[in-house]
Design an enzyme around this catalytic site. Structure first.
Site, PDB file in Angstrom:
ATOM      1  N   ARG A 130       0.841  -1.208   0.000  1.00 38.58           N
ATOM      2  CA  ARG A 130       0.000   0.000   0.000  1.00 38.58           C
ATOM      3  C   ARG A 130       0.872   1.253   0.000  1.00 38.58           C
ATOM      4  O   ARG A 130       1.957   1.274   0.603  1.00 38.58           O
ATOM      5  CB  ARG A 130      -0.874  -0.010   1.244  1.00 38.58           C
ATOM      6  CG  ARG A 130      -1.894   1.125   1.373  1.00 38.58           C
ATOM      7  CD  ARG A 130      -2.973   1.020   0.376  1.00 38.58           C
ATOM      8  NE  ARG A 130      -4.163   1.806   0.776  1.00 38.58           N
ATOM      9  CZ  ARG A 130      -5.092   2.190  -0.063  1.00 38.58           C
ATOM     10  NH1 ARG A 130      -4.994   1.890  -1.351  1.00 38.58           N
ATOM     11  NH2 ARG A 130      -6.150   2.863   0.351  1.00 38.58           N
ATOM     12  N   THR A 424      -9.401   0.329  -9.794  1.00 40.81           N
ATOM     13  CA  THR A 424      -8.597  -0.817  -9.378  1.00 40.81           C
ATOM     14  C   THR A 424      -8.675  -1.995 -10.358  1.00 40.81           C
ATOM     15  O   THR A 424      -9.382  -1.955 -11.353  1.00 40.81           O
ATOM     16  CB  THR A 424      -9.003  -1.230  -7.948  1.00 40.81           C
ATOM     17  OG1 THR A 424      -8.964  -0.073  -7.115  1.00 40.81           O
ATOM     18  CG2 THR A 424      -8.143  -2.282  -7.366  1.00 40.81           C
ATOM     19  N   GLU A 444      -6.109   3.969  -7.341  1.00 45.37           N
ATOM     20  CA  GLU A 444      -7.296   4.516  -6.688  1.00 45.37           C
ATOM     21  C   GLU A 444      -8.336   4.938  -7.711  1.00 45.37           C
ATOM     22  O   GLU A 444      -8.867   4.094  -8.385  1.00 45.37           O
ATOM     23  CB  GLU A 444      -6.958   5.643  -5.715  1.00 45.37           C
ATOM     24  CG  GLU A 444      -7.839   5.668  -4.462  1.00 45.37           C
ATOM     25  CD  GLU A 444      -9.225   6.256  -4.655  1.00 45.37           C
ATOM     26  OE1 GLU A 444      -9.432   7.052  -5.589  1.00 45.37           O
ATOM     27  OE2 GLU A 444     -10.116   5.903  -3.867  1.00 45.37           O
ATOM     28  N   GLU A 461      -3.997   7.932  -3.995  1.00 48.26           N
ATOM     29  CA  GLU A 461      -4.365   7.038  -2.894  1.00 48.26           C
ATOM     30  C   GLU A 461      -4.615   7.757  -1.572  1.00 48.26           C
ATOM     31  O   GLU A 461      -5.358   7.277  -0.721  1.00 48.26           O
ATOM     32  CB  GLU A 461      -3.256   6.003  -2.700  1.00 48.26           C
ATOM     33  CG  GLU A 461      -3.765   4.648  -2.340  1.00 48.26           C
ATOM     34  CD  GLU A 461      -4.600   4.047  -3.456  1.00 48.26           C
ATOM     35  OE1 GLU A 461      -5.808   3.823  -3.212  1.00 48.26           O
ATOM     36  OE2 GLU A 461      -4.074   3.803  -4.534  1.00 48.26           O
ATOM     37  N   ASP A 464      -8.022   8.238   0.104  1.00 46.99           N
ATOM     38  CA  ASP A 464      -8.691   7.182   0.868  1.00 46.99           C
ATOM     39  C   ASP A 464      -8.641   7.454   2.368  1.00 46.99           C
ATOM     40  O   ASP A 464      -9.318   6.770   3.141  1.00 46.99           O
ATOM     41  CB  ASP A 464      -8.056   5.817   0.578  1.00 46.99           C
ATOM     42  CG  ASP A 464      -8.572   5.197  -0.708  1.00 46.99           C
ATOM     43  OD1 ASP A 464      -9.509   5.753  -1.307  1.00 46.99           O
ATOM     44  OD2 ASP A 464      -8.032   4.154  -1.122  1.00 46.99           O
ATOM     45  N   SER A 489     -10.401  -0.784   0.755  1.00 43.52           N
ATOM     46  CA  SER A 489     -11.431  -1.825   0.695  1.00 43.52           C
ATOM     47  C   SER A 489     -10.992  -3.022  -0.143  1.00 43.52           C
ATOM     48  O   SER A 489     -11.760  -3.976  -0.308  1.00 43.52           O
ATOM     49  CB  SER A 489     -12.725  -1.261   0.093  1.00 43.52           C
ATOM     50  OG  SER A 489     -13.261  -0.272   0.927  1.00 43.52           O
ATOM     51  N   GLY A 510     -13.940   0.203  -5.662  1.00 47.17           N
ATOM     52  CA  GLY A 510     -14.039   1.105  -4.514  1.00 47.17           C
ATOM     53  C   GLY A 510     -14.514   0.371  -3.283  1.00 47.17           C
ATOM     54  O   GLY A 510     -14.221  -0.810  -3.078  1.00 47.17           O
TER      55      GLY A 510
END
Length: 603
Positions: A130, A424, A444, A461, A464, A489, A510
């Protein structure tokens, strides 16, 4: 097969995909998931895979299988597996091509979560690639001068939203652990396609046309997607020599050259000098970035263990909670056509999302009650709320709030509902040795920050994170902090029975990813659908109270029943991109979402 039907098959267009095209064209925020046209058929194997998908039948194989969001990427992975490569080797090839042919979804400028089952050890490992917030980021990064949260796209477009990319390092880390082919050999297809060009798919062309105003804000991005000021059209062959150079550099030097050399410097320069909305990413962020191995989160469901990525992903926890709650009811007996099944699934989802909003965030920064959230006793207690009011059975919960799971580090937290729009991509792979990979990968929002350098788009990103830092005087777990990873998610999942894998699955979409994955698992395990039926099934998703029903499908017919139960209902486009592989006693079965251009391919 009629000429028209064959054309639709060649383009990968089914009824759901055609509906998605219409929805995409009218969507002013251009979510990434959408029109499902694909590149021209390049082999009989791809044509057969597309025909199977359109016929609603799983692709079957004995040795290995790969399912991903674009046929060219799947073909690249298949070549690696056919030559004896591992699932990790194939992932490197697939991701490299995906970053070229569907750049709006994932790539070197983004991040990913990977779940791995090792056939030799029987162990499940999860890797966290991430993105991280810049070390110069402040908690008010997404607030205006009055302390009010910015409008979403005011935050997204430009450098402010860009986190440190994790995908390149994750690709190398997975290869170091589980790869066996020569590293440089894994990029051949992607380099060739970037040098010689690839045909723009109708889906990508539609997304570009729907986002021209934002793409036009930055010269490099505009020149690539809108040469001469006009958006690229489907079928045009597009070359990307800058991406080819990036791939060559990465194939020769690996992650070190990406994170310490000219590519990182170009990213930092692009972010910090973004016109109108600069960011604060620095070379120090690249120097300190690392891929983290995390403990997998596994939850029981119908005699299986459903395993996935823990915090900073909310995926495995929330999917696990949904399944753990509905596991207390006889969904298998009720079946998919009974509105009562969807009352149970809908309210289980609402309860899980309430917990998600309060408790789930990067566990390196905020204590997260991981064990408590998926404790069967806690989920049985939450299921009691749905069974609930005996004087008014069969009705939606009027009020939903977070529960109180067992928590070693109790603290008062504020609730958060961060925006996470559809975007994504997902990759599922099983190799000839029985290793299984499930990886969800992203930048994202569709086209990310809209910033581009070295042939790839940069993520957005950081949006988020919660834009607010507190709610009613209580800190929000998913607030911005330097070096922190935003909650996600993404739900890459491997399902085990008796310690052996039986399903690899995941999706874009999402925050609806969670609902898509949970529904497909229920369909496969509780309702006996094969993987293609499970991923093709019309969607019914509830996160925060409103029941979203997929337009143009049988799901929409359930609107009166759900409204009678007390739900507010929205009939809308729900463009998932599920990619699934079932591991059965008779071999492998692959399913690819008909809403997208992807396929499953195996031998």
């Amino acid at each position: 097969m009629s000429r028209r039907t064959y054309l639709l098959a060649a383009l990968g267009l089914g009824a759901l995909a055609i509906a998605a095209v219409a929805q995409e064209a009218s969507d002013t925020v251009a979510p990434e998931s959408g029109t499902a046209g694909t590149v021209l058929v390049t082999s009989d194997a791809i044509r057969n895979a597309q025909d199977a998908k359109l016929a609603g039948k799983p692709v079957k194989a004995k040795k290995w299988m790969v399912a991903a969001a674009n046929p060219l990427a799947v073909e690249a992975g298949a070549k690696v597996l056919r030559a004896g490569g591992s699932a990790a080797d194939a992932m490197v090839a697939v991701q490299s091509v995906l970053g070229l042919v569907e750049p709006q979804s994932s790539g070197f400028g983004g991040g990913a979560f990977l779940v791995w089952y090792d056939a030799a050890t029987g162990k499940v490992t999860t890797l966290d690639g991430r993105e991280t917030a810049p070390l110069e980021a402040t908690p008010t990064l997404f607030q205006d001068e009055n302390g009010e949260p910015l409008k979403f796209f005011d935050a997204v477009v430009g450098g402010r939203s860009v986190g440190t990319p994790g995908t390149p390092m994750l690709m190398e880390e997975a290869w170091k652990r589980w790869g066996r082919k020569d590293w440089a050999s894994l990029f051949g297809d992607a380099i060739t396609l970037a040098d010689q060009g690839f045909p723009i798919s109708p889906r990508l062309a539609g997304l570009i046309a729907a986002d021209t105003e934002r793409l036009a804000r930055f010269k490099t991005t505009a020149n690539y997607f809108m040469p001469g000021g006009q958006p690229l059209e489907a079928g045009i062959r597009l070359q990307n020599p800058a991406y080819a150079d990036t791939l060559r550099t990465f194939s020769e030097g690996g992650a070190d050259v990406f994170y310490s050399g000219s590519i990182a410097r170009d990213i930092v320069d692009t972010v910090r000098n973004a016109p109108g909305n600069p960011g604060v990413l620095s070379m120090k962020d690249f120097a300190t970035y690392s891929v983290r191995e995390r403990e997998p989160v596994c939850a029981p469901y119908l005699g299986t263990q459903v395993c996935g990525m823990g915090p900073p992903s909310s995926g495995a926890l929330t999917v696990g909670q949904i399944l753990g709650i509905v596991g207390n009811f006889a969904l298998g007996t009720l079946g998919p056509d009974d509105p009562e099944s969807w009352r149970l699934i809908g309210d289980a989802s609402r309860l899980a999302f309430a917990d998600r909003g309060r408790y789930m965030a990067d566990s390196d920064f905020v204590p997260v009650p991981v064990k408590g959230l998926v404790d069967p006793a806690y989920l049985e207690e939450r299921a009691g709320l749905i069974e609930g009011d005996r004087t008014d059975p069969g009705k939606a919960l009027k009020d939903v709030s977070p529960g109180e799971p067992a928590f070693d580090h109790a603290m008062l937290l504020g609730d958060d509902i961060s925006i996470e729009l559809p975007s994504t991509s997902h990759i599922s792979i099983v190799d000839a040795d029985g290793n299984v990979l499930s990886m969800t990968t992203t930048i994202e929002n569709g086209f990310g920050s809209r910033l581009m350098t070295n042939g790839f788009l940069l993520n957005n990103e950081l949006t988020d994170f919660s834009f607010a830092t507190q709610n009613n005087g209580r800190p929000i777990a998913n607030r911005v902090e330097p070096g922190k990873r935003p909650r996600s998610s993404m739900s890459p999942t491997i399902v085990l029975r008796d310690g052996k894998p039986v399903l690899a699955i995941g999706s874009p979409g999402g925050s609806r990813i969670i609902g898509y994955v949970a529904q497909a698992i229920i369909a496969h395990l509780a309702w006996g659908m094969d993987v293609q039926q499970a991923v093709s099934m019309p969607h019914r998703v509830n996160r925060f109270g409103t029941y979203d029903l997929e337009e143009g499908t049988d799901a929409a017919a359930m609107q009166p029943d759900l409204e009678q139960m007390g739900y507010k209902v929205s009939v809308t486009g729900l463009n998932s991109g599920l990619q699934a592989i079932a591991i059965t006693p008779d071999g492998l079965e692959g399913g690819a979402d008909p809403r997208r251009e992807g396929i499953a391919l195996g031998e």
